[in-house]
Write a protein that holds these residues in place. Structure first.
Motif, PDB file in Angstrom:
ATOM      1  N   GLN A   1       0.835  -1.187   0.000  1.00 41.33           N
ATOM      2  CA  GLN A   1       0.000   0.000   0.000  1.00 41.33           C
ATOM      3  C   GLN A   1       0.882   1.254   0.000  1.00 41.33           C
ATOM      4  OE1 GLN A   1      -3.499  -0.292  -0.049  1.00 41.33           O
ATOM      5  NE2 GLN A   1      -2.926  -2.440  -0.368  1.00 41.33           N
ATOM      6  N   PRO A   2       0.431   2.350  -0.604  1.00 36.04           N
ATOM      7  CA  PRO A   2       1.230   3.576  -0.569  1.00 36.04           C
ATOM      8  C   PRO A   2       1.351   4.124   0.849  1.00 36.04           C
ATOM      9  CG  PRO A   2      -0.951   3.989  -1.508  1.00 36.04           C
ATOM     10  CD  PRO A   2      -0.819   2.502  -1.375  1.00 36.04           C
ATOM     11  N   GLY A   3       2.494   4.704   1.155  1.00 34.22           N
ATOM     12  CA  GLY A   3       2.689   5.359   2.437  1.00 34.22           C
ATOM     13  C   GLY A   3       2.973   4.427   3.595  1.00 34.22           C
ATOM     14  N   VAL A   4       3.433   3.214   3.313  1.00 34.81           N
ATOM     15  CA  VAL A   4       3.728   2.235   4.369  1.00 34.81           C
ATOM     16  C   VAL A   4       5.215   1.916   4.366  1.00 34.81           C
ATOM     17  CG1 VAL A   4       3.323  -0.117   5.215  1.00 34.81           C
ATOM     18  CG2 VAL A   4       1.423   1.222   4.264  1.00 34.81           C
ATOM     19  N   LEU A   5       5.818   1.934   5.548  1.00 35.10           N
ATOM     20  CA  LEU A   5       7.215   1.538   5.698  1.00 35.10           C
ATOM     21  C   LEU A   5       7.297   0.421   6.734  1.00 35.10           C
ATOM     22  CD1 LEU A   5      10.240   2.108   4.999  1.00 35.10           C
ATOM     23  CD2 LEU A   5      10.285   3.551   7.051  1.00 35.10           C
ATOM     24  N   VAL A   6       7.891  -0.705   6.338  1.00 37.04           N
ATOM     25  CA  VAL A   6       8.092  -1.832   7.252  1.00 37.04           C
ATOM     26  C   VAL A   6       9.568  -1.885   7.625  1.00 37.04           C
ATOM     27  CG1 VAL A   6       7.939  -4.325   7.560  1.00 37.04           C
ATOM     28  CG2 VAL A   6       6.168  -3.119   6.266  1.00 37.04           C
ATOM     29  N   VAL A   7       9.819  -1.825   8.925  1.00 36.75           N
ATOM     30  CA  VAL A   7      11.177  -1.887   9.479  1.00 36.75           C
ATOM     31  C   VAL A   7      11.259  -3.144  10.322  1.00 36.75           C
ATOM     32  CG1 VAL A   7      12.902  -0.726  10.912  1.00 36.75           C
ATOM     33  CG2 VAL A   7      11.271   0.635   9.572  1.00 36.75           C
ATOM     34  N   THR A   8      12.309  -3.935  10.143  1.00 39.02           N
ATOM     35  CA  THR A   8      12.443  -5.145  10.951  1.00 39.02           C
ATOM     36  C   THR A   8      13.766  -5.172  11.699  1.00 39.02           C
ATOM     37  OG1 THR A   8      12.280  -7.560  10.967  1.00 39.02           O
ATOM     38  CG2 THR A   8      13.395  -6.563   9.065  1.00 39.02           C
ATOM     39  N   GLN A   9      13.691  -5.652  12.931  1.00 36.44           N
ATOM     40  CA  GLN A   9      14.894  -5.939  13.700  1.00 36.44           C
ATOM     41  C   GLN A   9      15.419  -7.336  13.382  1.00 36.44           C
ATOM     42  OE1 GLN A   9      12.482  -4.796  17.354  1.00 36.44           O
ATOM     43  NE2 GLN A   9      14.522  -4.207  18.031  1.00 36.44           N
ATOM     44  N   ASN A  10      14.619  -8.121  12.685  1.00 38.76           N
ATOM     45  CA  ASN A  10      14.995  -9.502  12.379  1.00 38.76           C
ATOM     46  C   ASN A  10      16.028  -9.541  11.266  1.00 38.76           C
ATOM     47  OD1 ASN A  10      13.027 -10.137  14.229  1.00 38.76           O
ATOM     48  ND2 ASN A  10      11.508 -10.711  12.701  1.00 38.76           N
ATOM     49  N   VAL A  11      16.908 -10.524  11.338  1.00 38.20           N
ATOM     50  CA  VAL A  11      17.935 -10.673  10.305  1.00 38.20           C
ATOM     51  C   VAL A  11      17.579 -11.781   9.317  1.00 38.20           C
ATOM     52  CG1 VAL A  11      19.785  -9.670  11.672  1.00 38.20           C
ATOM     53  CG2 VAL A  11      19.335 -12.129  11.860  1.00 38.20           C
ATOM     54  N   ASP A  12      16.429 -12.428   9.488  1.00 39.17           N
ATOM     55  CA  ASP A  12      15.965 -13.402   8.496  1.00 39.17           C
ATOM     56  C   ASP A  12      15.324 -12.665   7.324  1.00 39.17           C
ATOM     57  OD1 ASP A  12      12.939 -13.206   8.809  1.00 39.17           O
ATOM     58  OD2 ASP A  12      13.477 -13.730  10.858  1.00 39.17           O
ATOM     59  N   ASP A  13      15.020 -13.403   6.259  1.00 34.88           N
ATOM     60  CA  ASP A  13      14.437 -12.793   5.056  1.00 34.88           C
ATOM     61  C   ASP A  13      12.995 -13.241   4.832  1.00 34.88           C
ATOM     62  OD1 ASP A  13      14.861 -15.440   4.362  1.00 34.88           O
ATOM     63  OD2 ASP A  13      15.747 -14.998   2.403  1.00 34.88           O
TER      64      ASP A  13
ATOM     65  N   MET B   1      17.051  -3.114   9.709  1.00 38.26           N
ATOM     66  CA  MET B   1      17.876  -2.184  10.472  1.00 38.26           C
ATOM     67  C   MET B   1      19.040  -2.870  11.190  1.00 38.26           C
ATOM     68  SD  MET B   1      15.431  -1.160  13.735  1.00 38.26           S
ATOM     69  CE  MET B   1      16.761  -0.274  14.563  1.00 38.26           C
ATOM     70  N   HIS B   2      18.925  -4.155  11.463  1.00 38.21           N
ATOM     71  CA  HIS B   2      20.006  -4.898  12.110  1.00 38.21           C
ATOM     72  C   HIS B   2      20.787  -5.773  11.140  1.00 38.21           C
ATOM     73  CE1 HIS B   2      17.953  -4.458  16.325  1.00 38.21           C
ATOM     74  NE2 HIS B   2      18.590  -3.375  15.938  1.00 38.21           N
ATOM     75  N   GLY B   3      20.627  -5.507   9.840  1.00 33.22           N
ATOM     76  CA  GLY B   3      21.347  -6.284   8.842  1.00 33.22           C
ATOM     77  C   GLY B   3      20.577  -7.512   8.424  1.00 33.22           C
ATOM     78  N   ALA B   4      21.239  -8.371   7.639  1.00 31.06           N
ATOM     79  CA  ALA B   4      20.567  -9.536   7.075  1.00 31.06           C
ATOM     80  C   ALA B   4      21.520 -10.710   6.957  1.00 31.06           C
ATOM     81  CB  ALA B   4      19.999  -9.183   5.694  1.00 31.06           C
ATOM     82  N   LEU B   5      21.030 -11.887   7.321  1.00 33.14           N
ATOM     83  CA  LEU B   5      21.842 -13.097   7.246  1.00 33.14           C
ATOM     84  C   LEU B   5      22.237 -13.445   5.825  1.00 33.14           C
ATOM     85  CD1 LEU B   5      19.893 -15.336   9.768  1.00 33.14           C
ATOM     86  CD2 LEU B   5      22.267 -14.601  10.025  1.00 33.14           C
ATOM     87  N   ASN B   6      21.412 -13.058   4.860  1.00 31.96           N
ATOM     88  CA  ASN B   6      21.701 -13.422   3.475  1.00 31.96           C
ATOM     89  C   ASN B   6      22.568 -12.385   2.755  1.00 31.96           C
ATOM     90  OD1 ASN B   6      19.838 -11.381   3.158  1.00 31.96           O
ATOM     91  ND2 ASN B   6      18.367 -12.603   1.974  1.00 31.96           N
ATOM     92  N   ARG B   7      23.233 -11.547   3.545  1.00 26.89           N
ATOM     93  CA  ARG B   7      24.200 -10.609   3.000  1.00 26.89           C
ATOM     94  C   ARG B   7      25.505 -10.701   3.776  1.00 26.89           C
ATOM     95  NH1 ARG B   7      20.141  -6.224   3.383  1.00 26.89           N
ATOM     96  NH2 ARG B   7      21.462  -5.401   5.049  1.00 26.89           N
ATOM     97  N   GLY B   8      26.616 -10.428   3.077  1.00 29.97           N
ATOM     98  CA  GLY B   8      27.916 -10.287   3.711  1.00 29.97           C
ATOM     99  C   GLY B   8      28.468  -8.917   3.390  1.00 29.97           C
ATOM    100  N   ILE B   9      29.497  -8.523   4.133  1.00 30.64           N
ATOM    101  CA  ILE B   9      30.147  -7.239   3.875  1.00 30.64           C
ATOM    102  C   ILE B   9      31.649  -7.419   4.055  1.00 30.64           C
ATOM    103  CG2 ILE B   9      29.839  -6.481   6.278  1.00 30.64           C
ATOM    104  CD1 ILE B   9      29.526  -3.621   5.164  1.00 30.64           C
ATOM    105  N   CYS B  10      32.406  -6.727   3.219  1.00 31.18           N
ATOM    106  CA  CYS B  10      33.871  -6.774   3.323  1.00 31.18           C
ATOM    107  C   CYS B  10      34.340  -5.648   4.225  1.00 31.18           C
ATOM    108  CB  CYS B  10      34.501  -6.657   1.939  1.00 31.18           C
ATOM    109  SG  CYS B  10      36.312  -6.611   1.973  1.00 31.18           S
TER     110      CYS B  10
END
Length: 234
Positions: free
Chosen positions: A78-90, A103-112
């Motif tokens: 829907q327009p005007g909706v923002l979902v923020v999660t503390q969960n790191v699952d997808d 906001m706490h990152g994601a398990l399915n991503r890595g960073i150098c």
């Protein structure tokens, strides 16, 4: 402009079989936070930290989105909706949610740590793995550890100040800065609702409390906000 901000925590994914952090069977029970979830822990024992998150990544891949994820996915479109999660699952993403801020990152991503390159991770990470961009053996999970700044905070804070509704779903309300979101939203005039299995310790800044399992309470709340879903959209 953002009208609705939804914050989700571990309780959203608990019914998909992913353990929450702060209950008696919580994930940290077998590992001290200081051993697996701080930058110092990674410097001290990167192999242990990689093993810990590799196991979490495998668990998350085996889990499936539940009715609460699917309901929030419908809301997110829907327009005007923002979902923020503390969960790191997808699980929200796999349910079809759009524009989710992890906001706490994601398990399915890595960073150098050497060049800052972020990349998708489908299997395990190891200490000796080279960065796909620069080749350095400096990879870590793209997870926000204790003592680090959550991701996309400027966007989140701006949304909280314009939202007419703020909903906190399945979160303990004990981890900052997310625990302070209700204060910002309430102070900006938003209607604040908490949806949780057990809201007895919740903040008085919430105007409404809905208690019960996420798989029943969240779809009912979304139906209330935007109307019932079509039979094939649940």
């Amino acid at each position: 402009m953002i009208d609705i901000v939804v914050l989700t925590g571990a309780g959203l994914s608990a019914e998909s079989g992913l353990r929450t952090f702060r209950d008696s069977g919580g994930l940290w029970e077998d590992h001290a936070v200081e051993d697996v979830a701080t930058p110092a822990a990674f410097r001290r024992n990167p192999d242990l930290v990689h093993r810990f998150y590799n196991e979490r990544r495998r668990q998350a891949r085996s889990a499936q989105p539940n009715a609460a994820h699917r309901a929030l996915a419908r809301l997110s479109r829907q327009p005007g909706v923002l979902v923020v999660t503390q969960n790191v699952d997808d699980l929200l993403d796999r349910a079809g949610a759009q524009g989710v801020i992890h906001m706490h990152g994601a398990l399915n991503r890595g960073i150098c740590a050497a060049c800052g390159n972020r990349f998708a991770v489908t299997g395990d990470l190891a200490t000796a793995d080279p960065c796909p961009a620069c080749g350095a053996a400096a990879l870590r999970p793209d997870i926000v550890w204790f003592g680090e700044m959550p991701q996309q905070m400027e966007l989140i804070m701006g949304a909280l100040q314009t939202a007419r509704t703020f909903a906190a779903i399945g979160t303990s309300g004990q981890v900052y800065p997310a625990a302070g979101f209700v204060e910002i939203a309430n102070g900006s005039g938003a209607d604040c609702v908490e949806i949780n299995l057990d809201p007895h310790r919740s903040s008085p800044l919430f105007h409404r409390h809905i208690a019960g399992p996420a798989t029943t309470t969240v779809p009912a709340w979304v139906d209330e906000v935007i109307g019932p879903a079509a039979s094939g959209d649940r």
